[in-house]
Enzyme design. Sequence first.
Site, PDB file in Angstrom:
ATOM      1  N   GLU A  35      -5.047  73.015  -4.085  1.00 41.49           N
ATOM      2  CA  GLU A  35      -3.925  72.348  -2.572  1.00 41.49           C
ATOM      3  C   GLU A  35      -4.227  72.882  -1.394  1.00 41.49           C
ATOM      4  N   CYS A  43       3.818  62.707  -4.214  1.00 43.02           N
ATOM      5  CA  CYS A  43       4.979  62.241  -5.362  1.00 43.02           C
ATOM      6  C   CYS A  43       6.402  63.007  -5.421  1.00 43.02           C
ATOM      7  N   GLY A 187       4.275  45.119   5.986  1.00 43.32           N
ATOM      8  CA  GLY A 187       4.050  44.745   4.325  1.00 43.32           C
ATOM      9  C   GLY A 187       5.533  45.014   3.282  1.00 43.32           C
ATOM     10  N   VAL A 190       5.819  47.022  -3.039  1.00 46.05           N
ATOM     11  CA  VAL A 190       6.985  48.104  -3.274  1.00 46.05           C
ATOM     12  C   VAL A 190       7.148  49.358  -2.038  1.00 46.05           C
ATOM     13  N   ILE A 191       6.720  49.893  -1.644  1.00 46.59           N
ATOM     14  CA  ILE A 191       6.855  50.647  -0.347  1.00 46.59           C
ATOM     15  C   ILE A 191       7.799  50.065   0.613  1.00 46.59           C
ATOM     16  N   VAL A 244       0.057  39.746  10.273  1.00 45.68           N
ATOM     17  CA  VAL A 244       0.810  40.604  11.497  1.00 45.68           C
ATOM     18  C   VAL A 244      -0.554  40.893  12.469  1.00 45.68           C
ATOM     19  N   SER A 284       3.921  49.175   6.024  1.00 42.14           N
ATOM     20  CA  SER A 284       3.740  50.139   4.460  1.00 42.14           C
ATOM     21  C   SER A 284       2.644  48.764   4.331  1.00 42.14           C
ATOM     22  N   ILE A 285       1.170  49.234   4.425  1.00 40.40           N
ATOM     23  CA  ILE A 285       0.306  47.862   3.836  1.00 40.40           C
ATOM     24  C   ILE A 285      -0.690  48.074   2.902  1.00 40.40           C
ATOM     25  N   HIS A 466      26.179  51.070 -29.318  1.00 45.21           N
ATOM     26  CA  HIS A 466      27.196  50.088 -28.481  1.00 45.21           C
ATOM     27  C   HIS A 466      28.471  50.802 -27.824  1.00 45.21           C
TER      28      HIS A 466
HETATM   29  P1  FAD Z   1      -1.523  62.727  -4.723  1.00 45.05           P
HETATM   30  O1  FAD Z   1      -0.281  62.959  -4.771  1.00 45.05           O
HETATM   31  O2  FAD Z   1      -1.734  62.217  -2.809  1.00 45.05           O
HETATM   32  O3  FAD Z   1      -1.827  64.277  -4.331  1.00 45.05           O
HETATM   33  C1  FAD Z   1      -3.226  64.669  -3.875  1.00 45.05           C
HETATM   34  C2  FAD Z   1      -2.418  65.639  -3.216  1.00 45.05           C
HETATM   35  O4  FAD Z   1      -4.555  66.905  -3.183  1.00 45.05           O
HETATM   36  C3  FAD Z   1      -1.972  66.726  -2.373  1.00 45.05           C
HETATM   37  O5  FAD Z   1      -0.756  67.874  -1.959  1.00 45.05           O
HETATM   38  C4  FAD Z   1      -3.122  66.464  -1.018  1.00 45.05           C
HETATM   39  O6  FAD Z   1      -2.685  67.379  -0.252  1.00 45.05           O
HETATM   40  C5  FAD Z   1      -4.642  67.680  -1.748  1.00 45.05           C
HETATM   41  N1  FAD Z   1      -5.419  67.430  -1.444  1.00 45.05           N
HETATM   42  C6  FAD Z   1      -6.323  65.990  -1.111  1.00 45.05           C
HETATM   43  N2  FAD Z   1      -7.255  66.570  -0.345  1.00 45.05           N
HETATM   44  C7  FAD Z   1      -7.838  68.442  -0.364  1.00 45.05           C
HETATM   45  C8  FAD Z   1      -8.379  68.813  -0.775  1.00 45.05           C
HETATM   46  N3  FAD Z   1      -9.646  68.647  -0.045  1.00 45.05           N
HETATM   47  N4  FAD Z   1      -7.811  70.142  -1.305  1.00 45.05           N
HETATM   48  C9  FAD Z   1      -7.458  70.178  -1.417  1.00 45.05           C
HETATM   49  N5  FAD Z   1      -6.149  69.540  -2.056  1.00 45.05           N
HETATM   50  C10 FAD Z   1      -6.631  68.884  -1.579  1.00 45.05           C
HETATM   51  N6  FAD Z   1       4.765  56.401  -7.945  1.00 45.05           N
HETATM   52  C11 FAD Z   1       5.732  56.099  -8.586  1.00 45.05           C
HETATM   53  O7  FAD Z   1       5.053  56.415 -10.283  1.00 45.05           O
HETATM   54  N7  FAD Z   1       6.555  56.043  -9.108  1.00 45.05           N
HETATM   55  C12 FAD Z   1       7.336  55.857  -7.834  1.00 45.05           C
HETATM   56  O8  FAD Z   1       8.439  55.590  -7.225  1.00 45.05           O
HETATM   57  C13 FAD Z   1       6.579  56.352  -5.893  1.00 45.05           C
HETATM   58  N8  FAD Z   1       7.117  56.059  -4.846  1.00 45.05           N
HETATM   59  C14 FAD Z   1       6.441  56.109  -3.845  1.00 45.05           C
HETATM   60  C15 FAD Z   1       6.856  56.300  -3.072  1.00 45.05           C
HETATM   61  C16 FAD Z   1       5.652  56.593  -1.807  1.00 45.05           C
HETATM   62  C17 FAD Z   1       6.816  56.599  -0.309  1.00 45.05           C
HETATM   63  C18 FAD Z   1       4.181  56.505  -1.955  1.00 45.05           C
HETATM   64  C19 FAD Z   1       3.659  56.455  -0.181  1.00 45.05           C
HETATM   65  C20 FAD Z   1       3.789  56.960  -3.041  1.00 45.05           C
HETATM   66  C21 FAD Z   1       4.517  56.135  -3.970  1.00 45.05           C
HETATM   67  N9  FAD Z   1       4.469  55.904  -5.727  1.00 45.05           N
HETATM   68  C22 FAD Z   1       5.456  56.721  -6.452  1.00 45.05           C
HETATM   69  C23 FAD Z   1       2.723  56.562  -5.537  1.00 45.05           C
HETATM   70  C24 FAD Z   1       2.483  57.922  -5.831  1.00 45.05           C
HETATM   71  O9  FAD Z   1       2.925  59.172  -5.131  1.00 45.05           O
HETATM   72  C25 FAD Z   1       1.237  58.442  -6.163  1.00 45.05           C
HETATM   73  O10 FAD Z   1       0.391  57.630  -6.875  1.00 45.05           O
HETATM   74  C26 FAD Z   1       0.848  59.746  -6.589  1.00 45.05           C
HETATM   75  O11 FAD Z   1       1.171  60.668  -5.937  1.00 45.05           O
HETATM   76  C27 FAD Z   1      -0.836  59.565  -6.926  1.00 45.05           C
HETATM   77  O12 FAD Z   1      -0.613  61.564  -7.422  1.00 45.05           O
HETATM   78  P2  FAD Z   1      -2.613  62.025  -6.533  1.00 45.05           P
HETATM   79  O13 FAD Z   1      -2.550  63.499  -8.114  1.00 45.05           O
HETATM   80  O14 FAD Z   1      -3.496  61.183  -6.974  1.00 45.05           O
HETATM   81  O15 FAD Z   1      -2.490  61.917  -5.234  1.00 45.05           O
HETATM   82  P1  NAI Z   2       1.694  47.681  -1.698  1.00 48.56           P
HETATM   83  O1  NAI Z   2      -0.300  47.117  -1.932  1.00 48.56           O
HETATM   84  O2  NAI Z   2       2.382  47.897  -2.493  1.00 48.56           O
HETATM   85  O3  NAI Z   2       2.135  46.507  -0.188  1.00 48.56           O
HETATM   86  C1  NAI Z   2       1.384  46.352   0.402  1.00 48.56           C
HETATM   87  C2  NAI Z   2       2.005  44.526   1.747  1.00 48.56           C
HETATM   88  O4  NAI Z   2       1.600  44.745   2.704  1.00 48.56           O
HETATM   89  C3  NAI Z   2       1.271  43.908   0.446  1.00 48.56           C
HETATM   90  O5  NAI Z   2       2.294  43.044   0.522  1.00 48.56           O
HETATM   91  C4  NAI Z   2       0.227  42.679   1.539  1.00 48.56           C
HETATM   92  O6  NAI Z   2       0.709  41.720   1.237  1.00 48.56           O
HETATM   93  C5  NAI Z   2       0.883  43.585   2.760  1.00 48.56           C
HETATM   94  N1  NAI Z   2      -0.124  43.112   4.014  1.00 48.56           N
HETATM   95  C6  NAI Z   2      -0.787  44.137   4.791  1.00 48.56           C
HETATM   96  N2  NAI Z   2      -1.523  43.797   5.769  1.00 48.56           N
HETATM   97  C7  NAI Z   2      -0.744  43.038   5.840  1.00 48.56           C
HETATM   98  C8  NAI Z   2      -0.586  42.472   7.227  1.00 48.56           C
HETATM   99  N3  NAI Z   2      -2.067  42.533   8.223  1.00 48.56           N
HETATM  100  N4  NAI Z   2       0.104  41.838   7.697  1.00 48.56           N
HETATM  101  C9  NAI Z   2       1.485  41.619   6.634  1.00 48.56           C
HETATM  102  N5  NAI Z   2       1.291  42.157   5.731  1.00 48.56           N
HETATM  103  C10 NAI Z   2       0.635  42.314   4.812  1.00 48.56           C
HETATM  104  O7  NAI Z   2       1.135  48.901  -0.946  1.00 48.56           O
HETATM  105  P2  NAI Z   2       2.627  50.043  -0.131  1.00 48.56           P
HETATM  106  O8  NAI Z   2       3.877  49.342  -0.180  1.00 48.56           O
HETATM  107  O9  NAI Z   2       2.050  50.628   0.881  1.00 48.56           O
HETATM  108  O10 NAI Z   2       2.499  50.641  -1.662  1.00 48.56           O
HETATM  109  C11 NAI Z   2       1.296  51.959  -1.657  1.00 48.56           C
HETATM  110  C12 NAI Z   2       0.874  51.972  -3.275  1.00 48.56           C
HETATM  111  O11 NAI Z   2       2.364  53.014  -3.374  1.00 48.56           O
HETATM  112  C13 NAI Z   2       1.304  51.173  -3.950  1.00 48.56           C
HETATM  113  O12 NAI Z   2       0.306  50.839  -5.096  1.00 48.56           O
HETATM  114  C14 NAI Z   2       2.407  51.624  -5.386  1.00 48.56           C
HETATM  115  O13 NAI Z   2       1.825  51.439  -6.127  1.00 48.56           O
HETATM  116  C15 NAI Z   2       3.012  52.776  -4.988  1.00 48.56           C
HETATM  117  N6  NAI Z   2       4.313  52.759  -4.553  1.00 48.56           N
HETATM  118  C16 NAI Z   2       4.868  52.792  -6.007  1.00 48.56           C
HETATM  119  C17 NAI Z   2       6.406  53.019  -5.921  1.00 48.56           C
HETATM  120  C18 NAI Z   2       6.918  52.675  -7.293  1.00 48.56           C
HETATM  121  O14 NAI Z   2       6.374  52.977  -8.184  1.00 48.56           O
HETATM  122  N7  NAI Z   2       8.069  52.790  -7.700  1.00 48.56           N
HETATM  123  C19 NAI Z   2       7.056  53.687  -4.812  1.00 48.56           C
HETATM  124  C20 NAI Z   2       6.017  52.991  -3.298  1.00 48.56           C
HETATM  125  C21 NAI Z   2       5.314  52.845  -3.258  1.00 48.56           C
END
Ligand code: FAD
Ligand code: NAI
Length: 494
Positions: A35, A43, A187, A190-191, A244, A284-285, A466
């Site tokens: 890491e 996450c 965007g 979800v985010i 945008v 957040s796109i 219930h």
């Molecule tokens: P990551 O979590 O991105 O982990 C990858 C790791 O690899 C990182 O620690 C990074 O530092 C490390 N790494 C990268 N390159 C290297 C390298 N060359 N050598 C060593 N280490 C390296 N998902 C949900 O299910 N529920 C949610 O509520 C949710 N909320 C989210 C909210 C936000 C704001 C965001 C951005 C994402 C959210 N997600 C959510 C999505 C979720 O975070 C990701 O799907 C998940 O973290 C993916 O896991 P991963 O292990 O594939 O990658």
């Molecule tokens: P997203 O793909 O959910 O949403 C991005 C949005 O931006 C889309 O609706 C898209 O149409 C819009 N967009 C793109 N380009 C644009 C432009 N030029 N102008 C205006 N709108 C534009 O991606 P997001 O929200 O960044 O999330 C990324 C990933 O993180 C998702 O795939 C989701 O699975 C994961 N995530 C999951 C969560 C959860 O499970 N609760 C919470 C947050 C993220």
Amino acid sequence: MSEKIYDVAIIGGGPGGYHGAIRAAQYGAKVALIEKNKLGGTCLNRGCIPTKALYASTELIQRMREHGREFGIENCPMTLNFARAVERKNKVIEELVGGIESLEKAWKNDIYWGRGKLAGGDAENGFNIAIEGETTTEIKAKRVIIATGSSPALIPAFNIDHERILTSDDILDPNFKIVPERLLIIGAGVIGCEFANIFATFGSKVTMLEYLSSPIATEEPMIIKELRKKMDALGIELHVSQNVLSIENTGSGVKATTCSADVPRDQIDSAEKFTYEADYCLVSIGRAKESSNLGLEEMGIEVDRGAIQVDRETLETNVKGIYAIGDVTGGIMLAHVAYYEADVAVANALNSLGGFPVTSKKADYSVVPATIFTSPNIGSVGFRRDQAKRQGIDVAMGRFPFASLGKAKCMSEEEGFLMILAEKNTGKIIGASCIGAEAPELIAEIALAIKHGLTVHDLGETIHSHPTISEMVMEAAEDVVGMAIHRKGRPSFH
Ligand code: FAD
Ligand code: NAI
């Protein structure tokens, strides 16, 4: 150079990587986990956990505001302190990240801190991995799992300067404690929607710009209609069908320029433009896959637009013995999918080595629950109505409102509903969507039902205690055949 040969080396310690490392150790494998930043990945550090910790603050604030008085809490002045909520969020992360490290150590996995890169080798003789940290270390492993995840997508025209034009990483930084007076969110996926809820609750005037004609376009339109009611109530201004084009930091704020999303690409220059101003902007796109500088090209591993290509059933890349999981593969970008893929890849990697008590596994993505922590929160699993229609499935739908449920009334959680979809002729459950209290938890029961081919009768005949919110599942299942007890006016059919 280390003499150790690991059974499995995992590059990336996010949900996919740290989970895979523990799972492999449980089967008796010698594991290296590499890491470059912090265990827990996106996450725990910059994603699911920090947003849900902040969401918990907003949920409490909203309940106090909307229902405090009726619950008998009077004359209770409320001063919001975002910095305090951020400190709580930071503490939650710290404890969970520390917990992961102690779990890895308990399983005797070796953690290497640094950037991992494939440096030659093959499945017969083992793979070399260079780890660039304070010094460069090289280790050898018989199998490799790449779990390097994703990061916020950066578009040059959006001038993300991490000062006023921000990504989710910037906003979730432990030191970001500002509640912008006016926040522009690009965007409404979800985010975007999760942050809109958080900042609107803490007092920001939130404006969202979305390219598509709906926010979170992947969810049921009926669910989104309900969500938009609450967004309106929170004063969130949503502009859909907005492309945008650029964002700039004006020194004292930000300015985004858009045109209608209907304008064809080659006519954008001459199209009418609109501008939106605010103090800060969140972009957040979508997410970019973290696949550069991993030695993939040198190893001949196929990559398409940053996504490492894998066999979706085995999660093996085109190079035998090297697997990839989670966000970096460009599949469903959710933490629980990364966990699941870790299980599949570990099973297949160890099975191919032989000598471990595990058989091979095939990934099955037919039942992937999704949860969105807006207000109210959303949960969904399986088919949406339009998907089922496209597949020619004759669908029956049951729908049950929170307002008709005793427990929800006790809690003053009357917004929203649960809808269940079933095959009309068999009653077999094929999907569900829910908006309202504990929606993500309710969906878990339906995910299990779909996975095991259960019918609405199976759910309806299961005794649910219930009064609980889980009775929503029983009532909505019964409503599919017009037999919900606490819902009037629907003909029954069986
Ligand atoms: P990551 O979590 O991105 O982990 C990858 C790791 O690899 C990182 O620690 C990074 O530092 C490390 N790494 C990268 N390159 C290297 C390298 N060359 N050598 C060593 N280490 C390296 N998902 C949900 O299910 N529920 C949610 O509520 C949710 N909320 C989210 C909210 C936000 C704001 C965001 C951005 C994402 C959210 N997600 C959510 C999505 C979720 O975070 C990701 O799907 C998940 O973290 C993916 O896991 P991963 O292990 O594939 O990658
Ligand atoms: P997203 O793909 O959910 O949403 C991005 C949005 O931006 C889309 O609706 C898209 O149409 C819009 N967009 C793109 N380009 C644009 C432009 N030029 N102008 C205006 N709108 C534009 O991606 P997001 O929200 O960044 O999330 C990324 C990933 O993180 C998702 O795939 C989701 O699975 C994961 N995530 C999951 C969560 C959860 O499970 N609760 C919470 C947050 C993220």
